[in-house]
Design an enzyme around this catalytic site. Structure first.
Site, short mmCIF file in Angstrom:
data_model
loop_
_atom_site.label_atom_id
_atom_site.label_comp_id
_atom_site.label_asym_id
_atom_site.label_seq_id
_atom_site.Cartn_x
_atom_site.Cartn_y
_atom_site.Cartn_z
CG HIS A 1 -1.99 0.93 1.29
ND1 HIS A 1 -3.14 0.69 1.99
CD2 HIS A 1 -2.14 2.15 0.73
CE1 HIS A 1 -3.96 1.72 1.87
NE2 HIS A 1 -3.36 2.63 1.11
CG HIS B 1 -1.14 6.51 -1.82
ND1 HIS B 1 -2.29 6.32 -2.56
CD2 HIS B 1 -1.41 6.04 -0.57
CE1 HIS B 1 -3.23 5.78 -1.80
NE2 HIS B 1 -2.71 5.59 -0.58
CG LEU B 2 4.93 4.57 -5.60
CD1 LEU B 2 5.77 3.65 -6.49
CD2 LEU B 2 5.72 4.97 -4.37
CG ASN C 1 -4.87 7.46 -4.60
OD1 ASN C 1 -3.81 6.88 -4.77
ND2 ASN C 1 -5.13 8.16 -3.51
CG HIS D 1 -10.35 3.80 2.01
ND1 HIS D 1 -9.32 4.71 1.92
CD2 HIS D 1 -11.16 4.25 3.00
CE1 HIS D 1 -9.50 5.67 2.81
NE2 HIS D 1 -10.61 5.41 3.48
CG HIS E 1 -6.11 2.12 5.45
ND1 HIS E 1 -7.45 1.91 5.26
CD2 HIS E 1 -5.72 2.94 4.46
CE1 HIS E 1 -7.85 2.57 4.19
NE2 HIS E 1 -6.80 3.20 3.68
CG ASN F 1 -9.24 10.44 5.49
OD1 ASN F 1 -9.36 10.91 6.61
ND2 ASN F 1 -9.64 11.06 4.38
CG ASP G 1 -2.41 4.89 3.52
OD1 ASP G 1 -2.26 5.24 2.33
OD2 ASP G 1 -3.39 5.24 4.20
CG HIS H 1 -0.39 14.93 0.85
ND1 HIS H 1 -1.16 14.88 -0.29
CD2 HIS H 1 -0.90 13.98 1.68
CE1 HIS H 1 -2.10 13.95 -0.16
NE2 HIS H 1 -1.96 13.38 1.03
#
Ligand code: DOR
Length: 424
Positions: free
Chosen positions: A59, A61-62, A93, A178, A231, A277, A304, A308
Site C-alpha cells: 500500500h 502512493h507513488l 489514485n 478502503h 488500513h 484517512n 499507506d 503531500h
C-alpha cells in the site's frame, strides 16, 4: 555485479532463525552457513542484525502519473530502499487513475527503470475511481495486476462491488477495500470522539469502518471473493475479521505503522502531519491492532505511504489533505510500538504481504537458490528520523525516538541501501 557476503547476522533460514553468513552471486542466494569463505565478495557486516527477505509493501502512493510534485516512482523507490523494501504495490489514485492495462504497465515500467525494487500497480475497481462502472479489470489482470482497489475511497455501491468481487474472484485476484462508509465520514477530518469534540473538528466515527467491513464481508461470503481490508483501524473491524475468518472466508487485513503507533490524542496539536484517512483512533483501538498484529489476525503491516508537499500540508488542519509518508519509518515504527520477534517481523513485513499480492519471488526464506531480495535489520539501533528520501517530508515521525533500523537493502543481488544512504 559483485558477489556479496552478509556476515555475522541472525538469518531467517529454512530451519528458522540461526546465526549464519549468506553468500549472494548473480542475483541469487548461493550459500547459507557458518564461516563462509569471504574471498571475492564485498563484505557486509551484519553483526547484531537480522537477515531476512526484503520487505513488501501492499500500500504505497507513488503519485505517478499526474502528481509528481508530491512523489514519483523514482523518489518513491528511493524511500522504499531506505526502508528495507524490495517490492511494493502502487495505489491507483493517480491522475489519471490506474483503471486500464496500459497505465498499470506504465507504472511497472517506471519501477523497472528506477531499478530499486519491484513495483506492481494496484488496479482501480471502478472506471476513473468514480464508483459507477467497473474498470477494465481483464486488461489490468493481463498487465500483471493482482490486487484491485479504489483506495482513498470506499466502493459505496454494494451491487457494483458484488460484480467486481465476482469478476476478480474468477480471475483469481484480490479485492482490497478502503472501508469507510462514505456518508458517515463526509465532512469529517479526524476520529469522532472526545478529542474531536474538544477541538471542535468534525469527526469520522469508528462505526463508519465497522459498517463498511461488515457489509463487505457479507459480499465476500456471497461471492467467494478474496477480500483484503486496507488500513484496519478499529477494535470492531478486528473482531469482524476474526469472526469472518472463523467462518472460513478468505479475508486478510493490514494495519499501518501510524495506526499502530499513534492515537487520536496526537491530533490535539492540530498539526496536519497527523491528519490521515482513516483517522488515528483511540488507545483501545491501537491496543487491538497491536494484539491483532502479534497474533497474526492482522496479517501484515502496510505503509499507506501518502506523500503531500509542504505547501499542501502547511495549512489549517481542516484544509490539509489526509496522509503521511511511511516507507522509511515503517519497520522502526512497528518495532518500537509492537516489538515483534525475528520470525514475526519478517512474516508481517514481507512473507504475508508477498503471499497476499501473489509475489512469488518475494517473501522467501533465506535459502540457497532463492532470489537475493533481502532486508538486513538492526533491531537495537536507536535513531530519530529527520530528512527523508521521499520527495515529500510529511511525516509525524520527524524527531520521534525509534528503535530498530534497516542496515542494508539488497534487491536482485544489488545493494540498494547501505550506511544510511540509498546506493543507486
Ligand atoms: O490519508 C490518506 N491519504 N488515506 C487514503 O486512503 C489516501 C491517501 C492519499 O492518497 O493521500
Amino acid at each position: 555485479m559483485a558477489d556479496l557476503l552478509l556476515a555475522g547476522g541472525t538469518v531467517l533460514t529454512s530451519e528458522g532463525p540461526a546465526p549464519a553468513d549468506v553468500r549472494v552471486a548473480s542475483g541469487e542466494i548461493t550459500a547459507v552457513g557458518r564461516n563462509l569463505d569471504p574471498v571475492g565478495a564485498e563484505l557486509l557486516d551484519c553483526s547484531g542484525a537480522w537477515v531476512g527477505p526484503g520487505l513488501v509493501d501492499l500500500h504505497a502512493h507513488l503519485r505517478e502519473p499526474g502528481q509528481e510534485w508530491k512523489e514519483d516512482v523514482d523518489t518513491g523507490t528511493r524511500a522504499a530502499a531506505a526502508g528495507g523494501y524490495t517490492a511494493l504495490l502502487a495505489m491507483p489514485n493517480t491522475d489519471p487513475p490506474i483503471d486500464a492495462g496500459h497505465l498499470a504497465r506504465f507504472v511497472a515500467d517506471r519501477g523497472r527503470a528506477a531499478g530499486r525494487c519491484d513495483v506492481v500497480a494496484v488496479g482501480a475497481i471502478t472506471l476513473g475511481r468514480a464508483g459507477e462502472k467497473l474498470a477494465h479489470l481483464d486488461e489490468l489482470w493481463a498487465a500483471g495486476v493482482r490486487v484491485f482497489s479504489d483506495d482513498g475511497d470506499s466502493v459505496a455501491d454494494a451491487g457494483l462491488l458484488r460484480r467486481a468481487m465476482e469478476y476478480v474472484a474468477e480471475l483469481g485476484g484480490v479485492i482490497a477495500q478502503h472501508a469507510e462508509d462514505p456518508g458517515l465520514v463526509r465532512g469529517g477530518h479526524m476520529h469522532e470522539g472526545d478529542v474531536s469534540s474538544r477541538l471542535g473538528i468534525a469527526g469520522r466515527p469508528a462505526a463508519a469502518e465497522a459498517i463498511a467491513v461488515a457489509r463487505d464481508l457479507e459480499l465476500a461470503r456471497l461471492t467467494g471473493a478474496r477480500y483484503h481490508l486496507l488500513h484496519a483501524t478499529t477494535a470492531a473491524a478486528v473482531k469482524l475479521v476474526a469472526a469472518a475468518r472463523a467462518d472460513g472466508l478468505a479475508v486478510t487485513a493490514e494495519a499501518t505503522p501510524h495506526h499502530l503507533f499513534f492515537d487520536h490524542a496526537s491530533v490535539s496539536s492540530t498539526d496536519p502531519a497527523y491528519k490521515v484517512n482513516p483517522p488515528l483512533r483511540t488507545a483501545e483501538d491501537v491496543q487491538a491492532l497491536r494484539d491483532g498484529l502479534r497474533s497474526g489476525l492482522i496479517d501484515c503491516v502496510a505503509t499507506d505511504h501518502a506523500p503531500h508537499a509542504d505547501h499542501e500540508k502547511d495549512v489549517p488542519f481542516e484544509e490539509a489533505p489526509p496522509g503521511m509518508i511511511g516507507l522509511e519509518t515503517a519497520a522502526a515504527a512497528v518495532q518500537t510500538a509492537v516489538g515483534l520477534d525475528l520470525d514475526a517481523f519478517y512474516d508481517r513485513m514481507s512473507i504475508a504481504p508477498a503471499r497476499i499480492a501473489g509475489l512469488a519471488r518475494h517473501g522467501r526464506l533465506v535459502a540457497e537458490g532463492n532470489p537475493a531480495h533481502l532486508c538486513v535489520f538492526d533491531p537495537a539501533a536507536r535513531w530519530a528520523p529527520e530528512r527523508f528520501e521521499s520527495r515529500s517530508q510529511n511525516s509525524p515521525f520527524r524527531g520521534v525516538a525509534l528503535t530498530g533500523q534497516p542496515r542494508y537493502t539488497i534487491y536482485g543481488g544489488r545493494v540498494t541501501y547501505a550506511d544510511g544512504k540509498v546506493q543507486a
